[in-house]
Design an enzyme around this catalytic site. Structure first.
Site, PDB file in Angstrom:
ATOM      1  CG  HIS A   1      -1.628   1.275   1.485  1.00 20.05           C
ATOM      2  ND1 HIS A   1      -2.911   1.508   1.057  1.00 20.05           N
ATOM      3  CD2 HIS A   1      -1.235   2.416   2.125  1.00 20.05           C
ATOM      4  CE1 HIS A   1      -3.272   2.728   1.421  1.00 20.05           C
ATOM      5  NE2 HIS A   1      -2.275   3.302   2.082  1.00 20.05           N
ATOM      6  CD  GLU A   2       2.054   3.431   3.749  1.00 22.00           C
ATOM      7  OE1 GLU A   2       2.369   4.535   3.266  1.00 22.00           O
ATOM      8  OE2 GLU A   2       1.027   3.259   4.419  1.00 22.00           O
TER       9      GLU A   2
ATOM     10  CD  GLU B   1      -3.982   6.831   2.312  1.00 21.84           C
ATOM     11  OE1 GLU B   1      -3.731   5.613   2.328  1.00 21.84           O
ATOM     12  OE2 GLU B   1      -3.126   7.704   2.528  1.00 21.84           O
TER      13      GLU B   1
END
Length: 419
Positions: A278-279, A358
């Site tokens: 995700h990061e 996000e």
């Protein structure tokens, strides 16, 4: 004006706080909609009854403190102006030195210290709440050290910025906002560059990830995404919190992939890999740079509006406050109020953009790892560990959430890949 300020503050602030209380504790419900009950997004399926009760209470109290504290700094700055405290701070600096690079930082220090002391009860209440619900593990002395460190770093940076800004105000009456914006751009880039290697280590200890196997897996993912990282950093957060986090920050040679040790302690390796994917997704999709660009663009608009509004405000009330003109450092509280209001007005848009970013990073991570079970497990553990409300009230989401709610994230992952 003084009596009216005190009267309206004494009357309106308690009413505002009571309305916030009613909204959070009586007018909004808890849990998930009936159609989602029993699904992976329903906290009742992965939290105990006690954990569920604690998460609901903790979220409500935390949000209450946030909204109650929201107008406090503005009220303090307004009081500083109305009661003539701002010229007193200015005069104190002038008695010590006639040079702007000395007297302006002194003014900034006095105003910052005054504000910090008056808002301290809110910050302390937030700490006590976090301790009471088992989120914070930090001792009071360690917490105070971080608070004071943040205060002095803030004063140092703000002193430089304000000294330059008020020099521009005196030198360029009608274009100071534009020149300030031009100078702000390299400053923002510089801060983004030094943040991981200069500022972050002041608060926590960073070391190379102690698990070589997990580090190799993360670096392989980073290599696949063309991230120029040679190691993964582990930061010792367990002495301060039970919360979990991971991030990729910095630019150029100072880019760092960072994992909190609490994340390593509470998540399985598969779940850690999803979080890191995700990061990494943020980096691959250039969210760091888009965020920087957004700050730069919004700063231009904000500074121009502040220029227009500050002139109007000082023209109307400056004489009663003892503020001679816009370039008088005594006008700083008025500038702070204007910038705070502009920031508050823009925050829903900024948070909506952040939530969209996000969501995109979540999609990138699930496509990279192809491990839906680990993704859902990671979000469920984050919910339990942080006592997070999976489905917060609308106003809380609107003004506080830079991420989609946990309910939205888990449902999106569960639905991913379905026709």
């Amino acid at each position: 004006m003084k009596k009216r300020f005190v009267l309206w503050t004494v009357i309106l602030f308690p009413i505002y706080a009571y309305l916030v209380y009613l909204y959070l504790f009586h007018w909004t419900g808890t849990g998930v909609p009936a159609s989602y009950q029993g699904t992976a997004a329903d906290p009742a399926t992965f939290m105990t009854a006690k954990e569920l009760e604690l998460s609901q209470d903790f979220s409500r109290y935390k949000d209450f403190l946030f909204f109650v504290g929201l107008p406090l700094e503005g009220l303090i700055y307004l009081g500083v102006l109305i009661f003539g405290v701002s010229p007193i701070f200015k005069q104190f600096g002038e008695r010590l030195s006639r040079f702007s690079f000395v007297k302006i930082p002194i003014y900034v220090l006095l105003l910052s210290a005054f504000t910090w002391i008056l808002t301290f009860p809110i910050y302390y209440a937030e700490r006590m709440l976090s301790v009471a619900y088992g989120i914070s593990t930090q001792s009071f002395s360690s917490w105070m050290r971080d608070e004071l460190l943040g205060f002095w770093i803030g004063v140092l940076i703000m002193s430089v910025l304000i000294t330059v800004l008020y020099w521009l105000m005196k030198r360029f009456t009608k274009r100071w906002w534009l020149y300030a914006w031009i100078l702000l751009i390299p400053f923002l880039i510089f801060m983004m560059y030094i943040q991981p290697v200069v500022i972050d280590p002041l608060y926590n200890d960073f070391s190379e990830l102690d698990d070589p196997v997990l580090q190799e897996k993360i670096l392989n993912m980073a290599d696949e995404a063309d991230i120029p990282a040679e190691r993964v950093y582990e930061v010792d957060m367990s002495e301060k919190t039970n919360a979990m986090n991971a991030y990729v920050n910095g630019i150029g040679s100072n880019l760092r992939i960072v994992l909190w040790d609490t994340t390593l302690n509470h998540l399985k390796d598969r779940e850690v890999l999803f979080i890191m994917a995700h990061e990494i997704g943020h980096y691959v999709m250039n969210h760091l740079y888009y965020n920087l660009a957004g700050v730069i663009i919004s700063s231009l608009v904000g500074l121009y509006l502040a220029y227009r509004l500050l002139h109007m405000v000082i023209r109307k009330w400056g004489s009663s406050w003892g503020v001679k003109n816009v370039a008088d450092i005594s006008s700083l509280p008025a500038l702070f109020i204007i910038l705070s209001l502009l920031s508050f007005a823009a925050s829903p848009i900024e948070l909506a953009i952040s939530r969209d970013a996000e969501k995109a990073a979540d999609m990138y991570a699930i496509e990279m790892t192809e491990d839906k079970e680990a993704a859902v497990g990671a979000f469920q553990e984050l919910t339990v560990n942080g006592l997070t409300d999976v489905n917060p009230p609308a106003l809380v989401k609107f003004f506080r959430y830079g991420h989609p709610t946990m309910m939205e994230r888990i449902l999106m992952l569960k639905e991913h890949g379905k026709e």
